[in-house]
Structure formats: C-alpha cells, structure tokens
Design an enzyme around this catalytic site. Structure first.
Site, PDB file in Angstrom:
ATOM      1  CG  HIS A 145      -0.403   0.255   2.514  1.00 36.92           C
ATOM      2  ND1 HIS A 145      -0.078  -0.758   3.394  1.00 36.92           N
ATOM      3  CD2 HIS A 145      -0.089   1.412   3.155  1.00 36.92           C
ATOM      4  CE1 HIS A 145       0.396  -0.231   4.501  1.00 36.92           C
ATOM      5  NE2 HIS A 145       0.400   1.088   4.388  1.00 36.92           N
ATOM      6  CG  ASP A 175       0.119  -4.047   2.856  1.00 33.03           C
ATOM      7  OD1 ASP A 175       0.227  -3.443   1.776  1.00 33.03           O
ATOM      8  OD2 ASP A 175       0.157  -3.484   3.962  1.00 33.03           O
ATOM      9  CB  SER A 248       3.153   1.487   6.270  1.00 32.52           C
ATOM     10  OG  SER A 248       2.011   1.210   7.001  1.00 32.52           O
TER      11      SER A 248
END
Length: 497
Positions: A145, A175, A248
C-alpha cells in the site's frame, strides 16, 4: 448477527480515511518539514547475543535489549520511501438514487440523476512510507500500500543519498512489495524467525512516522497469529510498539536485532497510534518476495470454503472435545474443498499435519501453499475425526439448483418456519431449507432474524419442519444452526430453553 468490524488504518500512510491505505498525504504544500538524518554512527561491536533458552529469571531488575546497538548497526539499512502519483477528485454520477449518501444534498437540483456529474480533475498526490534493505545490490522490502498507484518511487538512505526505485512487484493480498535500486555494497538487515518470537518478547520498530526519519520505537509482542478483516493470508504479529502513518513498510526487530516482521497496520479510531499495531511475519514476506522477484506476481492457493471461529457453544453442539479448529459454514461448488468432500458443519482440525487452533490459522496456511499443492485435512464430522485430501486451486480460478407452506413454531428456539418455495430456492440457490417467518426468544437473542433461512442443524441439512423438530428433540442444551442471509452463510449457536 450484526457484526461490528474493526477500523483498521494502514500505518503508512495515507490519506487516512475509512477503508483507505494510501501513503501519508503531503498535499500541495507539505506542512511537516522533513528531518535531516546524519551519517549513521559506526560501530565495531560483536554480533548481538541470541536469546537464550532456559527458565525465567527470578523476579528482580530486568535488563532491556540494547536498542542503541540495534539502531546503530541496522538503522542504516532502513530507508525512507516517497511516492508521487495522481488521483481523481470530484464526484461520479449519482446513480444510486436514495441509497447514495449524497442524494439528500442534491434532491431538487435540475438534472439530478444518472446524468448529474461533478467534474473530475487529476491532482498530484505525494506519500511517504518506510522500507528496509535485504540485499547489498539494492533489494528492498516494503508494504504494497506504500507504493500503490505510484508513478514514481524514491528511496532515501540514512546518508541522504536518494535513488529512483523500480517496483519489481507487489501483492495486495499480503501487503508486501519488492523494490530495486541501482546501488552496490549497501547495508542490510539481519533476518530472523517469527516462530521463535513469543508473546511478551521485546521488539523494536524503525521508520519515518509523519516524516520523522529514522525514528525508533519499542514495545513487546502482544499476540501472534492475528487474523484481520480482509487479510486472510497473513497471521499478523500484534505489538504495542508505537506505529504511525509513515512507519508502514519498516522493519520490526526482535531483541537480538533480527527482523521478524514488516510494520503494516494499526487499529485506530483516530488515524493515529492507539496502542495496537500489526506486523507481517517476515517468513510470509519472504515467501511472497521470492515469487515477486522471479515472476513479478504472486499465486495464492485456494481451498474454497467459508469458515468461522469455534466457540465453546459450537464445540458442544458438534461434540468437539475443545473449541479448536475452523468451522466450515459453506463450500464453493467445484472447488478443491468440494472435491475433497468437505461439507458445511465440518470442523477442520489439521492442515497437512499442522494444528488449526483458531480459524484464522487455516487461510494463512493455505495462502502459503501454491496452486497444485496437495492438501491433507483432518476433519471433525459426526462426532469423530476423518481424513480428506485434495489438490489446491489458484485463488483467482473460477469454479463450476412445490413445497407447501406450513407454518409451525417450536418453543425451544422461538421460531416460526416453513419450507422454501420454488422461487425462494431459485433466489437463494438452495435445494432445501426453512424460511424463518417469525423469530423470538433464544433465536432472536442469538441474532437470528426474520427472512433468514435455516440450512442445517449441527451440520445436518434440514429439508422439512418435521425434520427440524426431530433434530431439536434430540438436543437438550444448545444447537448450531447454519443460517443463510443474503449470499452469506454462518453457524449460529442457539441455547435451547
């Protein structure tokens, strides 16, 4: 049966909004000035000691890991990632009438309806995340993402060098994304084993929360094997490490300085850290990485079942010794599960010899398999254990139905039911079942609603009201009703009064 889903906000990034997981949005003019990272400190320290097996030390002063040594040694292998792309603004046509959330604001405007459309424009979008180097030749792991919809990806090292990165591939299902930069002799992280990680162990994250580069935060492992909505392939590591937008894709280190996960998501009602964060186990990420590097895409295996958790009431209903396993609520026709002979009401206890403790264990194991792999299942059915076998398919494969109305209520459940009409059988794609026309008592308290269809009782298909009464007469405490509502099926435990 109204289920409340968790609000999961992707921690990298994004435009933080419900259901989105984009990179941290800077907008036209970024309000947050990027920090300057200096040259990483040099160290000649010996490799960090491994965690020793043995009894727990007596209660007393506790020595935390040498976080400073971990940051000095492996911090240079953690990178900042910035992305650039475009996004559409404006609104689509109002096609949904009163069901459209904006309908009330546009009622009465001439031309409102299928032809009404707000202009859309392309606007530049920038985002930021983190990553870490696993190959001296420039191979980098991050979250899918973080780089989603990016036209340009830039990687910044701790010595302030910047490189344009190529996205070798990304896998939204797990992911995980793999990047490549044109550089040599880069610092790399040391990879560990999530299997050796235990609840309560120290962990450390390094990343760029809100653009603050090379930020280190620490905590402990809160849980392992977490299954999150929409992420069935990943048994997440849950921690209390502070992770925020921009983190992230960054690494999660264990106490010995080994990377055991990729920081990916947080549970939040505000968009920021609230004490719960989730990381993708590094072994899952490496499994995906190998396929992305080789082919640029990932193939996930598929069994073809809908499953749910087994609680104590369901375990008692199916005469299971303890509430373990994955309860099958539906089987996709023509799937690997159908070919194996799996049925609604079966409880999968083992997959290729590996114990299924919670239902989330199964999709993670299946996802780590490849299409064409053999799968051996230990299944609980009819009060005993049986073994089934099948060959898994690919997750993207497409796989190949005049009762009289008779109202009867049953006091134990509090239901009024009747057989399905031919039209209802066609609409529900069921060959048999009982339509619930009225509900109260224990069934209502369990969440069953008028219009639901009873498909099976304790795993046994129900074709008539008399059969339902007969099955209920043999139970004294509770039953597990397989209910279909719309296109979904779920087992609902109902205590008998």
């Amino acid at each position: 049966m109204k289920l409340k889903s968790l609000t999961l906000t992707m921690a990298a990034a994004g435009l933080i909004a419900a259901g989105t997981a984009n990179a941290l949005n800077w907008g036209p003019s970024h309000w947050l000035q990027k920090g300057q990272s200096g040259q990483p400190a040099q160290t000649t320290s010996a490799p960090l000691p491994a965690v020793q097996d043995g009894p727990v030390a007596p209660i007393g002063p506790i020595t935390a890991p040498n976080y400073r040594a971990i940051v000095e040694r492996f911090g240079p292998a953690v990178v900042g990632i910035t992305t650039e792309g475009t996004a559409k603004t404006g609104m689509k046509a109002m096609d949904d009438g009163p069901d459209d959330p904006f309908f009330q604001f546009f009622r009465g405007i001439p031309g409102f309806g299928n032809q009404f459309r707000m202009p859309q424009n392309d606007v530049p979008v920038r985002g930021q995340g983190s990553g870490f180097i696993i190959g001296k030749d420039g191979l980098i792991l991050t979250n899918a993402h973080v780089v989603r919809d990016a036209d340009e990806v830039t990687v910044k090292l701790t010595d302030r060098r910047e490189y344009k990165a190529k996205v070798l591939g990304s896998d939204p299902a797990t992911d995980v994304a793999v990047l490549k930069i044109d550089a040599k002799n880069l610092p790399v992280v040391q990879l560990g084993s999530p299997d050796r990680l235990g609840v309560g162990d120290y962990v450390l994250a390094i990343g760029s929360p809100f653009g603050f580069e090379q930020s280190a935060t620490a905590g402990i492992v809160s849980a392992k094997g977490r299954s999150l909505p929409g992420d069935g392939y990943v048994p997440f590591i849950q921690t209390d490490v502070a992770v925020n937008p921009g983190n992230s894709g960054g690494p999660l280190f264990d106490a010995s300085g080994n990377v055991v996960g990729i920081n990916s998501q947080i549970y939040s009602r505000t968009g920021g850290y609230e004490g719960i964060s989730f990381a993708i186990p590094i072994d899952v990420a490496l499994h995906v990485k190998d396929q992305l590097v080789k082919t640029g895409k990932v193939q996930h295996a598929r069994l073809g079942v809908t499953i749910q958790e087994v609680n104590q009431t369901l375990a008692d209903s199916f005469k299971l010794p303890q509430p373990n396993g994955a309860l099958v609520s539906s089987v996709v026709p023509g799937s690997a599960a159908a070919r194996a002979g799996l049925e609604p009401g079966d409880v999968i206890l083992k997959y290729n010899g590996q114990q299924i403790t919670r239902s989330g264990d199964l999709p993670a194991l299946v996802g780590m398999s490849k299409p064409g792999d053999k799968a051996k299942l230990e299944v609980w059915r009819g009060g005993k254990s049986i073994e089934l076998a099948t060959t898994l398919t690919e997750a993207t494969d497409k796989v190949a139905t005049n009762d009289a109305v008779d109202h009867k209520a049953h006091g134990k459940l509090g239901l009024a039911v009747r057989p399905l009409s031919p039209e209802e059988k066609q609409d529900t794609h069921l060959s048999s079942g009982l339509m619930i026309e009225d509900v109260g008592g224990a069934a209502a308290r369990a969440g069953i609603e008028q219009g639901d269809v009873i498909v099976a009782v304790n795993g046994k298909p129900v074709k008539s009201v008399e059969q339902l009464q007969d099955l209920l007469s043999k139970e004294s405490k509770h039953v597990a009703l397989l209910i279909q509502r719309g296109d979904s099926k779920i087992f609902v435990p109902v205590p008998l009064g």
